[in-house]
Scaffold this active site. Structure first.
Site, PDB file in Angstrom:
ATOM      1  N   CYS A   1      58.824 -21.599  -4.940  1.00  0.00           N
ATOM      2  CA  CYS A   1      58.127 -20.969  -6.069  1.00  0.00           C
ATOM      3  C   CYS A   1      58.539 -21.721  -7.322  1.00  0.00           C
ATOM      4  CB  CYS A   1      58.532 -19.508  -6.246  1.00  0.00           C
ATOM      5  SG  CYS A   1      59.228 -18.717  -4.805  1.00  0.00           S
TER       6      CYS A   1
ATOM      7  N   GLU B   1      53.553 -14.449 -15.146  1.00  0.00           N
ATOM      8  CA  GLU B   1      52.889 -15.621 -14.586  1.00  0.00           C
ATOM      9  C   GLU B   1      51.504 -15.298 -14.054  1.00  0.00           C
ATOM     10  OE1 GLU B   1      56.731 -17.968 -12.715  1.00  0.00           O
ATOM     11  OE2 GLU B   1      55.594 -16.672 -11.366  1.00  0.00           O
TER      12      GLU B   1
END
Length: 252
Positions: A110, A175
């Protein structure tokens, strides 16, 4: 609104200060942290409006301070899920040195596309291409997986997830997260400053891990697992295409 592709020539500091005049730019929060992880906080993330249009760039540090997140600062990210030929998912446990979400288990990799040529994009196809290149870069950096083992064309883009999550009092995430799947047998050469452990799991084994009170998982990974991961996983070898290239952003 009209958008432009973010390049390094964008007057980013001015753009950001105009949009977020009281943005927190202090560095006190980094004191006492690992030197390499502090250095990585200078990487330049792509700052977005709510519809995933780039509006500038800002350092990873600025994008992950809760004081700035609470003012609406939003950036682009990706979550890569790598499966082996037995359809087991590769998990990683984040290193203790990590400034955000240390020691937590999460999906394979990630991270963020950066405001650099090849990783930016102001439309969906260009942005997807950018996050695939970023995924290749970070799979190598974190896990030592060489680009040749994870070819660009083998990544499948599924959807985008918009979420917000605190890490501790100071740090967090806000995000638009691009979900990537790839099936590949890979060789690992783990970077211990990024990753302290890895594990291949079946879907049933992952569900069992979630019931272990000693283990902690990143919030985005839990969100993805609670929403669609297991359904996507079941269709990994046939039917995945009906889940790919989703145009709408999922708001979590």
């Amino acid at each position: 609104m009209s958008t432009t592709t973010v390049t390094q020539s964008v007057p980013t500091a001015e753009t950001l200060l105009r949009l977020f005049p009281d943005i927190d730019t202090s560095s006190a929060e980094l004191e006492g942290h690992d030197a390499e992880q502090i250095r990585l906080m200078d990487e330049v993330c792509i700052v977005l409006d709510n519809d995933d249009n780039p509006i500038g760039t800002a350092s990873k540090k600025l994008c992950h301070l809760m004081t700035n997140i609470d003012k609406g600062l939003l950036h682009r990210a990706f979550s890569c899920f790598l499966f082996d030929d037995q359809n087991r998912l590769l998990l990683q446990q984040r290193a203790s040195e990590k400034i955000t979400f240390p020691d937590m288990w999460t999906n394979t990799c990630c991270s963020h596309p950066l405001g650099i040529p090849g990783e930016t994009g102001s439309n969906l196809p260009d942005s997807v291409a950018g996050v695939k290149r970023a995924a290749q870069r970070k799979l190598d950096h974190e896990l030592g997986i060489k680009k040749e083992q994870v070819p660009f064309e083998d990544f499948h883009f599924l959807t985008r997830i918009h979420y917000k999550a605190p890490s501790d009092g100071k740090w967090g995430e806000h995000e638009i997260d691009y979900i990537l799947f790839i099936k590949a047998n890979v060789d690992l050469n783990i970077n211990p400053n990024e990753v302290q452990d890895t594990k291949y799991v079946t879907a049933d084994e992952l569900k069992a891990l979630f019931n272990d009170p000693k283990l902690k998982f990143t919030p985005w990974f839990k969100l993805i697992c609670q929403s669609m991961l297991f359904e996507w996983w079941e269709n990994l070898d046939s039917g995945l295409e009906k889940y790919t290239n989703e145009q709408e952003i999922r708001r979590m």
